[in-house]
Every structure is written in C-alpha cells, then in structure tokens.
Write a protein that holds these residues in place. Structure first.
Motif, mmCIF file in Angstrom:
data_model
loop_
_atom_site.group_PDB
_atom_site.id
_atom_site.type_symbol
_atom_site.label_atom_id
_atom_site.label_comp_id
_atom_site.label_asym_id
_atom_site.label_seq_id
_atom_site.Cartn_x
_atom_site.Cartn_y
_atom_site.Cartn_z
ATOM 1 N N GLY A 4 0.832 -1.206 0.000
ATOM 2 C CA GLY A 4 0.000 0.000 0.000
ATOM 3 C C GLY A 4 0.868 1.258 0.000
ATOM 4 N N ILE A 21 -6.244 3.990 4.296
ATOM 5 C CA ILE A 21 -7.197 3.344 5.210
ATOM 6 C C ILE A 21 -6.550 2.070 5.746
ATOM 7 N N ASN A 48 -10.158 2.345 9.896
ATOM 8 C CA ASN A 48 -11.489 1.780 9.647
ATOM 9 C C ASN A 48 -11.962 0.878 10.778
HETATM 10 N N1 LIG Z 1 -0.609 -8.565 -6.975
HETATM 11 C C1 LIG Z 1 0.679 -8.746 -6.791
HETATM 12 O O1 LIG Z 1 1.437 -8.908 -7.746
HETATM 13 C C2 LIG Z 1 1.226 -8.719 -5.402
HETATM 14 C C3 LIG Z 1 2.622 -8.649 -5.206
HETATM 15 C C4 LIG Z 1 3.118 -8.604 -3.909
HETATM 16 C C5 LIG Z 1 2.233 -8.622 -2.823
HETATM 17 N N2 LIG Z 1 0.880 -8.712 -3.040
HETATM 18 C C6 LIG Z 1 -0.103 -8.748 -1.942
HETATM 19 O O2 LIG Z 1 -0.415 -7.429 -1.508
HETATM 20 C C7 LIG Z 1 -0.987 -7.503 -0.196
HETATM 21 C C8 LIG Z 1 -0.332 -6.470 0.707
HETATM 22 O O3 LIG Z 1 1.024 -6.830 0.932
HETATM 23 P P1 LIG Z 1 1.845 -6.195 2.150
HETATM 24 O O4 LIG Z 1 3.198 -6.812 2.091
HETATM 25 O O5 LIG Z 1 1.726 -4.724 2.160
HETATM 26 O O6 LIG Z 1 1.010 -6.841 3.374
HETATM 27 P P2 LIG Z 1 0.948 -6.449 4.919
HETATM 28 O O7 LIG Z 1 0.288 -7.580 5.592
HETATM 29 O O8 LIG Z 1 2.270 -5.974 5.405
HETATM 30 O O9 LIG Z 1 -0.005 -5.168 4.968
HETATM 31 C C9 LIG Z 1 -1.386 -5.247 4.933
HETATM 32 C C10 LIG Z 1 -1.955 -4.026 5.681
HETATM 33 O O10 LIG Z 1 -3.372 -4.161 5.669
HETATM 34 C C11 LIG Z 1 -3.879 -3.798 6.926
HETATM 35 N N3 LIG Z 1 -5.174 -4.465 7.100
HETATM 36 C C12 LIG Z 1 -5.437 -5.762 7.403
HETATM 37 N N4 LIG Z 1 -6.764 -5.972 7.452
HETATM 38 C C13 LIG Z 1 -7.347 -4.789 7.163
HETATM 39 C C14 LIG Z 1 -8.705 -4.355 7.070
HETATM 40 N N5 LIG Z 1 -9.728 -5.200 7.279
HETATM 41 N N6 LIG Z 1 -8.934 -3.065 6.765
HETATM 42 C C15 LIG Z 1 -7.907 -2.189 6.546
HETATM 43 N N7 LIG Z 1 -6.615 -2.546 6.627
HETATM 44 C C16 LIG Z 1 -6.339 -3.821 6.935
HETATM 45 C C17 LIG Z 1 -2.830 -4.252 7.916
HETATM 46 O O11 LIG Z 1 -2.932 -3.516 9.134
HETATM 47 C C18 LIG Z 1 -1.537 -3.929 7.144
HETATM 48 O O12 LIG Z 1 -1.061 -2.633 7.423
HETATM 49 C C19 LIG Z 1 -0.788 -8.946 0.261
HETATM 50 O O13 LIG Z 1 -2.002 -9.649 0.048
HETATM 51 C C20 LIG Z 1 0.301 -9.448 -0.670
HETATM 52 O O14 LIG Z 1 0.306 -10.841 -0.795
HETATM 53 C C21 LIG Z 1 0.378 -8.746 -4.309
#
Ligand SMILES: NC(=O)c1ccc[n+]([C@@H]2O[C@H](COP(=O)([O-])OP(=O)(O)OC[C@H]3O[C@@H](n4cnc5c(N)ncnc54)[C@H](O)[C@@H]3O)[C@@H](O)[C@H]2O)c1
Ligand SMILES: [Zn+2]
Ligand SMILES: [Zn+2]
Length: 351
Positions: free
Chosen positions: A180, A198, A219
């Motif tokens: 994010g 958020i 949230n």
């Molecule tokens: N599409 C792609 O190519 C790709 C590549 C890499 C990572 N990802 C994915 O992206 C996502 C994010 O990765 P990250 O390393 O930042 O993960 P992370 O777990 O470090 O961060 C997720 C964030 O979401 C917040 N969160 C959790 N539940 C929530 C809710 N209900 N409402 C609001 N916020 C909430 C957490 O507090 C945390 O800050 C993961 O699912 C990861 O696997 C996708």
C-alpha cells in the motif's frame, strides 16, 4: 550453502541445502548480497499458496553478484551486481513479447520461491538471466534497488497504472503495508489531488502520511465510506481505490469507496472468494482490475531511483544477518508490534 526452506504450513527453517547449479543454458548463479521477506511469503507459510511444496527455498526478491552464467547468457556475467526480480521472463512467449512477464508461458512468471528455489539463500539459480535481472546502476545502494524487486513495481503497476490514476484524482489506498505504501509513493508520481490511506493499524497510517498520504482513516474506529464521501465532491467517492490487503472485506470496501465511473485496482493476494454486488454496481460504470505484477516498470523505476525522484531506502526498517532469518520473519510478521515495513538481510549484517 544455507537457505530458508519451507516445510508445509507454519514450518520453515534456515538449514543446509545443496548449492544451486546451472541447469538451463540461460541460467545464472547469483550470490545473494541483500534479500528481503514479502507479505506473500507469509501467505505461503499460512498454506494459502498450495503450489509451494515441502522443501522449496523461499524468497523472490534480492540483489546479488553474478558468479556463473550458462552459455546462452549474453548481457550479464560474473562479477555483475544485479537485481533479481520477483518475476522471471522467458522473453520469447506471447506474453513476454507484450511486456506481460507475470503471465509468461515459457517457464517464467512468478517462479522464484514458488515453483523453483528462491532467493532467501546464500545463492540462487536465476533462470532466463538476460531477461530476468537488471544491472544495479552506479550510485544507488543495494538496499534501495532491492525495493524494486517487488513492492515498488507492484504498487505502481497493479495499483496506480491498472487503476489509471490521473492528475487531480482522489485515490483511496486500503491497506498501508509495504505494498500500500508503494502504491502511495507510485501515485504521488502522477499528482493526485488527495491520497487517503485506510488501515486498522495507527502505526501504518502514520507511515502512510510519511510516504505521501494526505489523510489517514482507521477503519476500526471510523466508517471510511462516509468519511470519503464527505470529503469529496458530489456525488462523493474516490476516483480510484487500491486494494492492498487481500481479504474479502477490503475488496468489498473498495467497491463502496469509489464514485460512479471509478476504478478499483485489486493488488492483494486473496485466499478465498470475495463478493461483488453487481446489483448495486452495474449502473455505476465502474472498472475492477486485478493483477500479478509484470515488472515492466522496473527500468522506469530504476531511472527515478538514480535521479533521486524515488526514495526507496525508507521502506527498510530492520536489518538482520542471514543466521537471524527466523528472527527476521518474526519481526516482519508481527509488524503491528514491531513497526516493521521491510526487513533486509545481508550475509554479515552490513546495511
Ligand atoms: N498482486 C501482486 O502482484 C502482489 C505482489 C506482492 C504482494 N501482493 C499482496 O499485496 C498484499 C499487501 O502486501 P503487504 O506486504 O503490504 O502486506 P501487509 O500484511 O504488510 O499489509 C497489509 C496491511 O493491511 C492492513 N489491514 C489488514 N486488514 C485490514 C482491514 N480489514 N482493513 C484495513 N486494513 C487492513 C494491515 O494492518 C496492514 O497494514 C498482500 O495480500 C500481498 O500478498 C500482491
Ligand atoms: Zn512479493
Ligand atoms: Zn515468457
């Protein structure tokens, strides 16, 4: 050598494994100088990615030094410092010819730490080395370049570019983890009027503001839909909502955060189905995009790094040595308590 080996859900260890060897003519063997852990590795450890099997070396992000190359490799050679990207590209298939390396059908795509042994090791075999590594430009640190192995191209391509963020847009980013935050940094490049982060964690919202968000909404305490609608022009809503968590609630939230004609760019890796309320949404002309990163933006992001328009180093919150890999996983997975964003590991712990 030693490596982080996956042994089924909940189980991993830093253990002795055979050194990788050249297998295909386009391979390189890269000695790992700097490596990190991804949120996707945590998904794997929870058993959400069943294609990762017992015995697999994890990791898909690294900067290292080439030790050896196969006879077909032309553009990299022993001694070169390279970024090992999360996406490998055969360079020849239909998808690679279109720059869609994530969908490669010639043996590439997301394979490292997934279908073949990955980078959380002292050495890694990198298939298709010519088209899957990037030279580290002079004047930038390994640590900065490492952030281009996955998070920055992911946030930029799958969040900002798929979401078609335009100058002046209101952008909501749901989930302020490394991905994010990378989307926030990427969105800033195209001058949106407002970025709203958020998240349920206040420390993540603080980081979001440091990385360029204008407003943070917890949230868990406030209703993000009414807040976003109140702070935007009628009929209310963000132009783009970027989903960077990977759970049904946050995807569904994104569909409610956007204005008619808005875009939802899903970045999160989902372990189950999510709801799409088409009965309400069909009339609003919305667009939903999904995506696995392709890394076609890596050369652009490398240029922005060398010209100091991108400060990638600030994602790094913790440093460890290779023999502290299990501790690094603990710190990374308990980010709410530790404040970890990206943890970086080096053989001798030098940052
Ligand atoms: N599409 C792609 O190519 C790709 C590549 C890499 C990572 N990802 C994915 O992206 C996502 C994010 O990765 P990250 O390393 O930042 O993960 P992370 O777990 O470090 O961060 C997720 C964030 O979401 C917040 N969160 C959790 N539940 C929530 C809710 N209900 N409402 C609001 N916020 C909430 C957490 O507090 C945390 O800050 C993961 O699912 C990861 O696997 C996708
Ligand atoms: Zn990743
Ligand atoms: Zn291909």
């Amino acid at each position: 050598m030693h490596a982080v080996v996956y042994h089924g859900p909940g189980s991993k260890s830093w253990e002795e494994v055979p050194d990788p060897r050249l297998v295909d003519e386009g391979d390189a063997i890269v000695r790992i100088d700097t490596v990190t852990i991804c949120g996707t590795d945590l998904h794997i450890l929870k058993g959400h990615v069943p294609t990762v099997t017992d015995g697999r070396v994890l990791g898909h992000e690294a900067v290292g030094t080439v030790e050896e190359v196969g006879p077909d490799v032309r553009t990299v050679g022993p001694g070169d410092r390279v970024l090992v990207s999360c996406i490998s590209a055969c360079g020849r298939c239909l998808y690679c010819r279109g720059g869609r390396y994530g969908q490669c059908i010639g043996g590439g795509g997301w394979i490292l730490g997934h279908l073949v042994d990955g980078t959380q090791a002292e050495k890694v075999r990198v298939p298709f080395a010519d088209t899957s590594t990037y030279g580290v430009p002079p004047g930038v640190s390994d640590e900065q370049v490492l952030m281009l192995a996955d998070i920055l191209p992911t946030g930029y391509e799958v969040g900002v570019l798929n979401g078609r963020v335009q100058p002046g847009d209101v952008v909501a980013v749901v989930g302020a983890g490394p991905i994010g935050l990378a989307a926030i940094v990427g969105a800033r490049l195209v001058s949106p009027s407002r970025i709203i982060a958020i998240d349920l964690a206040d420390n993540r919202l603080d980081s979001a503001k440091q990385f360029g968000a204008d407003i943070g909404i917890n949230n868990g305490r406030d209703d993000p839909v009414s807040s976003v609608h109140e702070m935007t022009d009628a009929p209310g809503g963000a132009d783009v909502a970027i989903e960077a968590v990977g759970v049904p609630e946050t995807f569904e939230l994104c569909t409610r955060l956007i204005r008619p004609t808005g875009r939802v760019a899903n970045v999160g890796v989902h372990g189950g189905p999510a709801r799409l309320d088409l009965d309400v949404l069909w009339i609003r002309d919305i667009t939903v995009t999904t995506g696995l990163v392709d890394t076609y933006s890596t050369p652009t992001l490398l240029k922005l790094l060398t010209s100091s328009q991108l400060d990638a180093g600030r994602f790094v919150t913790h440093h460890f040595t290779f023999d502290q890999f299990m501790e690094a996983y603990d710190v990374f997975s308990q980010s709410a308590q530790t404040g970890a964003l990206k943890v970086v590991l080096t053989p001798d712990g030098a940052g």
